[in-house]
Enzyme design. Structure first.
Site, mmCIF file in Angstrom:
data_model
loop_
_atom_site.group_PDB
_atom_site.id
_atom_site.type_symbol
_atom_site.label_atom_id
_atom_site.label_comp_id
_atom_site.label_asym_id
_atom_site.label_seq_id
_atom_site.Cartn_x
_atom_site.Cartn_y
_atom_site.Cartn_z
ATOM 1 N N ASN A 197 13.792 -65.677 -99.892
ATOM 2 C CA ASN A 197 14.490 -66.872 -99.399
ATOM 3 C C ASN A 197 15.792 -66.571 -98.655
ATOM 4 O O ASN A 197 16.671 -67.420 -98.540
ATOM 5 C CB ASN A 197 14.673 -67.885 -100.527
ATOM 6 C CG ASN A 197 15.559 -67.373 -101.652
ATOM 7 O OD1 ASN A 197 16.069 -66.253 -101.586
ATOM 8 N ND2 ASN A 197 15.747 -68.189 -102.666
ATOM 9 N N HIS A 232 21.833 -65.722 -100.298
ATOM 10 C CA HIS A 232 22.465 -66.152 -101.548
ATOM 11 C C HIS A 232 23.763 -66.876 -101.227
ATOM 12 O O HIS A 232 24.501 -66.460 -100.339
ATOM 13 C CB HIS A 232 22.795 -64.942 -102.433
ATOM 14 C CG HIS A 232 23.702 -65.298 -103.578
ATOM 15 N ND1 HIS A 232 23.225 -65.818 -104.755
ATOM 16 C CD2 HIS A 232 25.061 -65.272 -103.697
ATOM 17 C CE1 HIS A 232 24.255 -66.077 -105.560
ATOM 18 N NE2 HIS A 232 25.374 -65.756 -104.945
ATOM 19 N N LYS A 238 20.132 -61.523 -97.679
ATOM 20 C CA LYS A 238 19.294 -60.626 -98.477
ATOM 21 C C LYS A 238 18.499 -59.686 -97.554
ATOM 22 O O LYS A 238 18.457 -59.887 -96.330
ATOM 23 C CB LYS A 238 18.379 -61.477 -99.365
ATOM 24 C CG LYS A 238 19.156 -62.339 -100.386
ATOM 25 C CD LYS A 238 18.217 -63.255 -101.172
ATOM 26 C CE LYS A 238 18.955 -64.067 -102.210
ATOM 27 N NZ LYS A 238 18.035 -64.963 -102.983
ATOM 28 N N TYR A 271 22.940 -60.812 -110.798
ATOM 29 C CA TYR A 271 21.917 -61.748 -111.277
ATOM 30 C C TYR A 271 21.821 -61.770 -112.804
ATOM 31 O O TYR A 271 20.792 -62.181 -113.351
ATOM 32 C CB TYR A 271 20.565 -61.408 -110.644
ATOM 33 C CG TYR A 271 20.436 -61.903 -109.220
ATOM 34 C CD1 TYR A 271 20.630 -63.247 -108.898
ATOM 35 C CD2 TYR A 271 20.094 -61.034 -108.177
ATOM 36 C CE1 TYR A 271 20.512 -63.705 -107.591
ATOM 37 C CE2 TYR A 271 19.973 -61.492 -106.868
ATOM 38 C CZ TYR A 271 20.186 -62.828 -106.590
ATOM 39 O OH TYR A 271 20.058 -63.285 -105.293
ATOM 40 N N GLU A 289 31.875 -63.728 -108.243
ATOM 41 C CA GLU A 289 31.028 -62.958 -107.333
ATOM 42 C C GLU A 289 31.857 -62.242 -106.271
ATOM 43 O O GLU A 289 31.559 -61.094 -105.918
ATOM 44 C CB GLU A 289 29.974 -63.880 -106.706
ATOM 45 C CG GLU A 289 28.944 -64.335 -107.747
ATOM 46 C CD GLU A 289 27.913 -65.320 -107.222
ATOM 47 O OE1 GLU A 289 26.944 -65.579 -107.966
ATOM 48 O OE2 GLU A 289 28.061 -65.844 -106.094
HETATM 49 P P1 IDP Z 1 19.691 -69.913 -105.728
HETATM 50 O O1 IDP Z 1 19.628 -68.593 -104.957
HETATM 51 O O2 IDP Z 1 19.220 -71.059 -104.860
HETATM 52 O O3 IDP Z 1 21.020 -70.150 -106.376
HETATM 53 P P2 IDP Z 1 18.663 -69.316 -108.396
HETATM 54 O O4 IDP Z 1 17.929 -70.287 -109.262
HETATM 55 O O5 IDP Z 1 20.079 -68.970 -108.775
HETATM 56 O O6 IDP Z 1 18.590 -69.838 -106.892
HETATM 57 O O7 IDP Z 1 17.789 -67.984 -108.346
HETATM 58 C C1 IDP Z 1 18.335 -66.807 -107.804
HETATM 59 C C2 IDP Z 1 17.315 -66.166 -106.915
HETATM 60 O O8 IDP Z 1 16.211 -65.741 -107.716
HETATM 61 C C3 IDP Z 1 16.679 -67.075 -105.860
HETATM 62 O O9 IDP Z 1 17.469 -67.216 -104.700
HETATM 63 C C4 IDP Z 1 15.385 -66.344 -105.579
HETATM 64 O O10 IDP Z 1 15.626 -65.207 -104.728
HETATM 65 C C5 IDP Z 1 15.016 -65.832 -106.959
HETATM 66 N N1 IDP Z 1 14.111 -66.735 -107.657
HETATM 67 C C6 IDP Z 1 14.417 -67.884 -108.295
HETATM 68 N N2 IDP Z 1 13.313 -68.451 -108.816
HETATM 69 C C7 IDP Z 1 12.286 -67.621 -108.513
HETATM 70 C C8 IDP Z 1 10.887 -67.644 -108.788
HETATM 71 O O11 IDP Z 1 10.354 -68.559 -109.416
HETATM 72 N N3 IDP Z 1 10.152 -66.608 -108.287
HETATM 73 C C9 IDP Z 1 10.705 -65.573 -107.585
HETATM 74 N N4 IDP Z 1 12.020 -65.514 -107.312
HETATM 75 C C10 IDP Z 1 12.803 -66.525 -107.774
HETATM 76 MG MG MG Z 2 21.940 -69.141 -107.952
#
Ligand code: IDP
Ligand code: MG
Length: 149
Positions: free
Chosen positions: A112, A115, A9, A49, A126
């Site tokens: 974070n 992805h 990212k 997303y 994807e």
């Molecule tokens: P993942 O990336 O570990 O699969 P997902 O639940 O699919 O996690 O969420 C996609 C992305 O959305 C996360 O990687 C993060 O960047 C963002 N995200 C998820 N939950 C939150 C939140 O509570 N606050 C802000 N961003 C979030």
């Molecule tokens: Mg995810």
């Protein structure tokens, strides 16, 4: 052969962690079959997303992923989808285990770093969304006999 979609990212690119992150997948023994640096369009971000469209963080998530260049990749290997998720670690970097990419290198759920597809079927979707067939390069690493019995 199983493939997964991985994206570094914008925070990972801005923080100069591209080499560090790619190195972890290389050292594990997976095979890189697709790689490009791109600015993500609004449409691509929203499609990627789409599953999170109703979540409160969706708008911020789309802004984050479109805020700078992203490194999009496809990695190949037996069990790569689940194994990549393990290398990446939990969604919230504060609870991600040390030794994982998020656990070692990040502190905030909204930044974070990376992805990774969450299932084989998601990975196929994807990969189709981010890459054309011509952009994917199937090859047999000469190292294979030292990675597989
Ligand atoms: P993942 O990336 O570990 O699969 P997902 O639940 O699919 O996690 O969420 C996609 C992305 O959305 C996360 O990687 C993060 O960047 C963002 N995200 C998820 N939950 C939150 C939140 O509570 N606050 C802000 N961003 C979030
Ligand atoms: Mg995810």
């Amino acid at each position: 052969m199983e493939r997964t979609f991985i994206a570094i990212k914008p925070d990972g690119v801005q923080r100069g962690l591209v080499g560090e992150i790619i190195g972890r997948f290389e050292r594990k023994g997976f095979t890189l079959v697709g790689l490009k640096l791109l600015n993500v369009s609004q449409e691509l971000a929203e499609s990627h997303y789409a599953v999170h469209r109703e979540r409160p963080f969706f708008k911020g998530l789309v802004e984050y992923i479109t805020s700078g260049p992203v490194v999009a990749m496809v990695w190949e290997g037996d069990g790569v989808v689940a194994a990549a998720r393990k290398l990446i670690g939990a969604t919230n970097p504060l609870t991600a285990e040390p030794g994982t990419i998020r656990g070692d290198l990040a502190i905030n759920i909204g930044r974070n770093l990376i992805h990774g597809s969450d299932a084989i079927e998601t990975a196929q979707q994807e990969i189709g969304l981010w890459f054309t067939d011509a952009e994917l390069v199937g090859w047999e690493p000469t190292l294979s006999p030292w990675l597989h019995e």
